[in-house]
Design a protein around this motif. Structure first.
Motif, PDB file in Angstrom:
ATOM      1  N   ASN A   1      -8.664   1.533  14.304  1.00  0.00           N
ATOM      2  CA  ASN A   1      -7.740   0.395  14.403  1.00  0.00           C
ATOM      3  C   ASN A   1      -8.455  -0.944  14.312  1.00  0.00           C
ATOM      4  O   ASN A   1      -7.833  -1.965  13.979  1.00  0.00           O
ATOM      5  CB  ASN A   1      -6.967   0.467  15.719  1.00  0.00           C
TER       6      ASN A   1
ATOM      7  N   GLU B   1     -12.102  -1.241   1.537  1.00  0.00           N
ATOM      8  CA  GLU B   1     -10.998  -0.968   0.611  1.00  0.00           C
ATOM      9  C   GLU B   1     -11.353   0.186  -0.332  1.00  0.00           C
ATOM     10  O   GLU B   1     -10.560   1.101  -0.556  1.00  0.00           O
ATOM     11  CB  GLU B   1     -10.659  -2.222  -0.200  1.00  0.00           C
TER      12      GLU B   1
ATOM     13  N   LYS C   1      -6.754  -1.887   7.863  1.00  0.00           N
ATOM     14  CA  LYS C   1      -5.526  -2.662   7.833  1.00  0.00           C
ATOM     15  C   LYS C   1      -4.320  -1.721   7.906  1.00  0.00           C
ATOM     16  O   LYS C   1      -4.425  -0.541   7.554  1.00  0.00           O
ATOM     17  CB  LYS C   1      -5.478  -3.497   6.544  1.00  0.00           C
ATOM     18  N   PRO C   2      -3.165  -2.233   8.337  1.00  0.00           N
ATOM     19  CA  PRO C   2      -1.974  -1.376   8.449  1.00  0.00           C
ATOM     20  C   PRO C   2      -1.653  -0.616   7.163  1.00  0.00           C
ATOM     21  O   PRO C   2      -1.295   0.574   7.220  1.00  0.00           O
ATOM     22  CB  PRO C   2      -0.867  -2.368   8.809  1.00  0.00           C
ATOM     23  N   GLU C   3      -1.792  -1.268   6.018  1.00  0.00           N
ATOM     24  CA  GLU C   3      -1.474  -0.575   4.773  1.00  0.00           C
ATOM     25  C   GLU C   3      -2.468   0.552   4.482  1.00  0.00           C
ATOM     26  O   GLU C   3      -2.110   1.567   3.866  1.00  0.00           O
ATOM     27  CB  GLU C   3      -1.444  -1.556   3.597  1.00  0.00           C
TER      28      GLU C   3
ATOM     29  N   TYR D   1     -10.793  -1.635  12.180  1.00  0.00           N
ATOM     30  CA  TYR D   1     -11.361  -1.857  10.847  1.00  0.00           C
ATOM     31  C   TYR D   1     -10.379  -1.626   9.703  1.00  0.00           C
ATOM     32  O   TYR D   1     -10.560  -2.190   8.622  1.00  0.00           O
ATOM     33  CB  TYR D   1     -12.595  -0.956  10.648  1.00  0.00           C
TER      34      TYR D   1
END
Length: 322
Positions: free
Chosen positions: A294, A180, A298-300, A296
Motif C-alpha cells: 500500500n 509501473e 497506486k490504486p489503479e 508503493y
C-alpha cells in the motif's frame, strides 16, 4: 497499458533441443529467458537446466520451494531451526539463512560447481531451496520420498518486495526498473520464475492431493500464528515437539526466527556479497510486513493485480491475495 513484450531470440551456447530461446529485457542490461513456459533470469538458465537433468533428491531431503520474495529467507531459518533444534550451536547467529540452506539453481548447480557442492552438510537431512516451478521440477521431486515445503505470499506484497530487492543492484540507478513497469511485467508473468500465479497453483493443488508430501503455507498465516504453523511443520517433517517444555521450544524458535531478531544479526546486516549472488546479505531483510504494498502501489496498480488474482486464484478455488 499492459506491458507488451518485445521478444528477442538468441542461440544457446550449448546444444539443446530448444536451440532458440525467447529473451525479454528485465531492467538495465539484465534479461529473462523463457524455459518450459517460465521466465528465468539469464545467469540461472543453465543451472536450472542442470538441476532438471542431474538432480536426484534423496528420500531424506527437505525441499523448500517458493516464488522469489515470498518469505523464502524466513522459511529457511524456521526449517533449519525446527529440524536441527537439538544442536547446541546457534548457527543463525553467524550464518545467513541462504548459506545454511543453499538453493539448487542459484548456488549448487551454478556452472563452476556443477552440483558437486551437494555434499555440503554433515547432517543426515539435507535442506535445499529452489524457485523452480512444479511444472518443471515436479517429476524429479516425486521420484523420491523427499518432503516439500512451499511458501507463498500476497502477490502485491511479493511484487513490492521484488521491486525493492532489485533496487539493491548497482545497475538499477543506470536504468531503473520503475514500479509501473514492474507491475505490468508482473501481471504479464515476465518476472524471474514467473508467471507468479502459474508458480503457486500447482504446488497448492498437489498439497491438497498429497498433504503428506507437500506442506503449503502462506506468509500471512505464519505472521498471524507462527507457533501453530511451526508445530504443523514439525509434525509434517516427522520431528514433532515433545516433552514438558515443548511449548517453550516452539516459542524460542518463533522468536529467534522473527524478522526483528534475524535482521539484527551482524551477518544479516552485512553489505558483503555472497559467493554466488550479486546482491549483499542485507538485501534479504527489508520490512517483513503484511500489506506493505500500500505504500508503493497506486490504486489503479492494485486493481490491475487484483483483477488477475480473481481470474487466476479465486476462479480456481483459492480465495487469497486480495
Amino acid at each position: 497499458m499492459p506491458f507488451i513484450s518485445n521478444y528477442e531470440t538468441f542461440s544457446d551456447q550449448n546444444p539443446h533441443p530448444d536451440s532458440t530461446i525467447q529473451k525479454q529485457k528485465w531492467f538495465s542490461d539484465e534479461f529473462l529467458c523463457k524455459f518450459k513456459g517460465f521466465w528465468i533470469w539469464s545467469p540461472y538458465l543453465e543451472p536450472t537446466k542442470k538441476v532438471v537433468e542431474d538432480f536426484k533428491p534423496l528420500p531424506s531431503d527437505v525441499i523448500l520451494a517458493s516464488f522469489p520474495k515470498t518469505g523464502t529467507t524466513w522459511l529457511k531459518a524456521l526449517l533449519y531451526s525446527i529440524i536441527f533444534r537439538s544442536s547446541k550451536e546457534k548457527p543463525l547467529l553467524f550464518n545467513h539463512p541462504h548459506e545454511l540452506i543453499p538453493s539448487l539453481e542459484t548456488k549448487l548447480y551454478l556452472e563452476e560447481s556443477n552440483g558437486k557442492n551437494l555434499e555440503f552438510t554433515d547432517h543426515k537431512v539435507r535442506i535445499l531451496g529452489t524457485h523452480i516451478p512444479y511444472q518443471i521440477i515436479g517429476d524429479i521431486l516425486n521420484s523420491s520420498d523427499c518432503k516439500i515445503v512451499y511458501v507463498t505470499r500476497n502477490p502485491k506484497d511479493s511484487l513490492a518486495s521484488l521491486w525493492h530487492f532489485v533496487q539493491k543492484a548497482k545497475k538499477f540507478d543506470e536504468d531503473p526498473w520503475t514500479v509501473e513497469t514492474a507491475v505490468d511485467q508482473f501481471c504479464n508473468g515476465v518476472v524471474p520464475f514467473g508467471p507468479y500465479y502459474d508458480h503457486v497453483l500447482p504446488y497448492r493443488e498437489e498439497s491438497w492431493k498429497r498433504p503428506w508430501k507437500i506442506f503449503f503455507v502462506t506468509f500471512e498465516e505464519l505472521k498471524e500464528d507462527g507457533k501453530k504453523h511451526v508445530k504443523r511443520l514439525a509434525e509434517f517433517l516427522g520431528c514433532p515437539f515433545e516433552g514438558e517444555n515443548k511449548e517453550e521450544q516452539v516459542e524460542e524458535i518463533v522468536k529467534n526466527c522473527s524478522f526483528e531478531i534475524l535482521s539484527n544479526h551482524e551477518i544479516n546486516k552485512s553489505s558483503e556479497m555472497p559467493e554466488c549472488f550479486p546482491l549483499p546479505y542485507n538485501s534479504f531483510f527489508r520490512n517483513g510486513q503484511v500489506g506493505d504494498y500500500n505504500n508503493y502501489l497506486k490504486p489503479e496498480m492494485i486493481h490491475q493485480i487484483d483483477a488477475i488474482t480473481r481470474q487466476k486464484f479465486h476462479a480456481s478455488g483459492f480465495v487469497y491475495g486480495i
